[in-house]
Scaffold this motif. Structure first.
Motif, PDB file in Angstrom:
ATOM      1  N   UNK A 155       0.830  -1.201   0.000  1.00  0.00           N
ATOM      2  CA  UNK A 155       0.000   0.000   0.000  1.00  0.00           C
ATOM      3  C   UNK A 155       0.868   1.256   0.000  1.00  0.00           C
ATOM      4  N   UNK A 156       0.585   2.166  -0.928  1.00  0.00           N
ATOM      5  CA  UNK A 156       1.220   3.481  -0.933  1.00  0.00           C
ATOM      6  C   UNK A 156       0.128   4.523  -0.741  1.00  0.00           C
ATOM      7  N   UNK A 174      -5.046   7.015  -1.619  1.00  0.00           N
ATOM      8  CA  UNK A 174      -4.270   5.812  -1.884  1.00  0.00           C
ATOM      9  C   UNK A 174      -3.822   5.761  -3.336  1.00  0.00           C
ATOM     10  N   UNK A 175      -2.653   5.156  -3.544  1.00  0.00           N
ATOM     11  CA  UNK A 175      -2.152   4.908  -4.887  1.00  0.00           C
ATOM     12  C   UNK A 175      -2.493   3.465  -5.226  1.00  0.00           C
ATOM     13  N   UNK A 176      -3.584   3.257  -5.946  1.00  0.00           N
ATOM     14  CA  UNK A 176      -4.058   1.916  -6.266  1.00  0.00           C
ATOM     15  C   UNK A 176      -4.030   1.695  -7.767  1.00  0.00           C
ATOM     16  N   UNK A 177      -3.516   0.536  -8.176  1.00  0.00           N
ATOM     17  CA  UNK A 177      -3.585   0.153  -9.576  1.00  0.00           C
ATOM     18  C   UNK A 177      -4.968  -0.417  -9.858  1.00  0.00           C
ATOM     19  N   UNK A 188       6.029  -3.277  -1.225  1.00  0.00           N
ATOM     20  CA  UNK A 188       6.678  -1.972  -1.340  1.00  0.00           C
ATOM     21  C   UNK A 188       8.011  -1.984  -0.607  1.00  0.00           C
ATOM     22  N   UNK A 189       8.869  -1.061  -0.990  1.00  0.00           N
ATOM     23  CA  UNK A 189      10.148  -0.921  -0.312  1.00  0.00           C
ATOM     24  C   UNK A 189      10.512   0.536  -0.107  1.00  0.00           C
ATOM     25  N   UNK A 190      10.256   1.398  -1.106  1.00  0.00           N
ATOM     26  CA  UNK A 190      10.699   2.787  -1.016  1.00  0.00           C
ATOM     27  C   UNK A 190       9.924   3.644  -2.001  1.00  0.00           C
ATOM     28  N   UNK A 191       9.919   4.944  -1.727  1.00  0.00           N
ATOM     29  CA  UNK A 191       9.311   5.907  -2.646  1.00  0.00           C
ATOM     30  C   UNK A 191      10.032   7.239  -2.524  1.00  0.00           C
TER      31      UNK A 191
END
Length: 362
Positions: A155-156, A174-177, A188-191
Motif C-alpha cells: 500500500x502506498x 491511496x495509490x491503487x492500480x 513496497x520498499x521505497x518511494x
C-alpha cells in the motif's frame, strides 16, 4: 550501523566525522539531515529517535539535543524532515504500522541543566497505515504539507495537511492500480517525490509525481494533477525479485535537463531516464517501461546504465543518495563500501577512483 560495541565512520576521500555517542548497543535504520544541514535525526531498532545539532561556535562535534525513547512500539524504519515553510516537523514510520509527526514544544524545556534527561519533541499527529510502514517522505514545499508513505504489504498512500499550523487534520489518498488489490500488487520498499523543475512546462502545483519501488522488483511512476487523481503512468522491471528487488529509490535533482533521472538500488544499482510525453508524442516502444494509453499524461522509463550488477558481491545495495546538483551519486553497499559515482565530462557516469570504505571503530 550495528551494535556489538562498535560504530562506523567513513574514510578514503571523505572527512572522518566524530562518532555519535550513545549508539553502541543499537541498530540505526535511518539518518537524515534537516533542510539547513545543521541537525540530523536518526532512528533505531529499539524504538528511539535522537536529534543531534552542530554547534555554531565553531566546535565540530555533534551534540544530542533531543531524544524520544519509545517513539513507536516497534522498530522505526525511516524519518523525514519537513521544509521550514511548513514548520519544524519530523515524521517517523515504524513496523507498528503508524506514522508519527513530531514538533518542537514551542516553549523552553522544563528539563533542568543538571538533569541527564534530554528534551523530547511533542507528537502532534499519529497516522495509521495498513501494515508495517517501511518508508515515508515529506513532499517538496511547492506541493504543500504532504507525506507519502508505503507499507510492506504493497500500500502506498499520500497524506495531506491543508493547514500546517493545525496538524490535527489530514486527508489521505491511496495509490491503487485499477483492478489490482494492494496486497497483491507487489511488496513496497521505497518511494520518493520528484523535485519541481525550474521552468517546468507543467507547474509543480499542477503535477505531483512519485516514484514507488518494491521488492517485487518494479519501479513505477505515479502522477496526480488538479483534474486527475493519483494514477500509475508507467512501470519497469528494475531489479530481480528473486534477488531481493528494490530497496531504495531517489530522484536526481534537475537544473536544466529535458528529462528526469532516477536512481534505484537493491539487487544491484541502476540509473533510469524518465521522459514525460505530450499527448501528441509517440508512445514508448517495447524496450521501455510500459505506459498508460488512455490518458493525455504519459512517460517513458528506460535504463541509462547499470552501476552495480545483480551478481556483484556488493549486493544488496541498501541506499542511494544524490548531491544537490545531481552530478554525484553515493551507494551504500552490503560490503562495508560506499561507492561514489559522478557525471563525467562526456555526459557518462564514472566511478570515482577514491572510494569511501566503512571502517569499524572499536
Amino acid at each position: 550501523m550495528g551494535g556489538g560495541g562498535s560504530t562506523a565512520a567513513m574514510t578514503k576521500g571523505l572527512c572522518l566525522q566524530p562518532v555519535l555517542p550513545g549508539l553502541e548497543a543499537d541498530y540505526v535504520h535511518d539518518v537524515v539531515y534537516d533542510y539547513y544541514g545543521t541537525r540530523l535525526a536518526l532512528c533505531t531498532s529499539r524504538h528511539r529517535i535522537s536529534i543531534y545539532s552542530l554547534p555554531v561556535d565553531g566546535d565540530s562535534s555533534w551534540t544530542e539535543t533531543a531524544r524520544m525513547d519509545n517513539a513507536h512500539s516497534q522498530p522505526i524504519w525511516r524519518l523525514s524532515w519537513s521544509h521550514p515553510d511548513n514548520g519544524d516537523l519530523l515524521a517517523s514510520c515504524s513496523e507498528d504500522g503508524t506514522i508519527r509527526v513530531w514538533a518542537n514544544p514551542g516553549r523552553a524545556s522544563a528539563v533542568s541543566d543538571d538533569s541527564a534527561e534530554l528534551p523530547r519533541r511533542d507528537m502532534r499527529k499519529q497516522l495509521a497505515m495498513e501494515g508495517p510502514c517501511v518508508d515515508l517522505r515529506f513532499a517538496p514545499v511547492a506541493y504543500g504539507c504532504k507525506i507519502a508513505a508505503c507499507t510492506s504489504k504493497g500500500r502506498a498512500r499520500v497524506w495531506d495537511c491543508p493547514n500546517s499550523l493545525d496538524l490535527r487534520y489530514w486527508e489521505n489518498a491511496d495509490l491503487d492500480s485499477p483492478g489490482v488489490p494492494p496486497d497483491h500488487s507487489g511488496l513496497s520498499a521505497a518511494l520518493d517525490w520528484m523535485p519541481p523543475v525550474p521552468g517546468d512546462v507543467a507547474p509543480s502545483e499542477d503535477r505531483e509525481v512519485l516514484a514507488v519501488a518494491g521488492r517485487n522488483g518494479r519501479l513505477a511512476i505515479w502522477v496526480k494533477t488538479k483534474s486527475v487523481r493519483w494514477m500509475e503512468l508507467a512501470s519497469v522491471e528494475a531489479h530481480p525479485i528473486a534477488s531481493g528487488g528494490v530497496k531504495d529509490v531517489a530522484w536526481c535533482p534537475n537544473l536544466c535537463r529535458p528529462y528526469e533521472i532516477i536512481a534505484t538500488c537493491g539487487a544491484g544499482a541502476a540509473l533510469w531516464r524518465v521522459k514525460f510525453l505530450g499527448p501528441d508524442e509517440r508512445r514508448p516502444s517495447s524496450n521501455v517501461g510500459s505506459a498508460r494509453k488512455d490518458s493525455a499524461l504519459n512517460c517513458q522509463v528506460q535504463q541509462i546504465i547499470e552501476l552495480v550488477p545483480t551478481s556483484s558481491d556488493l549486493c544488496p545495495v541498501w541506499r542511494c543518495s544524490w548531491n544537490l546538483t545531481g552530478t554525484n551519486l553515493s551507494l551504500c553497499t552490503d560490503s562495508e563500501e560506499l561507492q561514489l559515482w559522478r557525471l563525467g565530462e562526456t555526459e557518462d557516469w564514472v566511478r570515482d577512483d577514491e572510494q569511501a570504505t566503512v571502517v569499524v571503530l572499536d
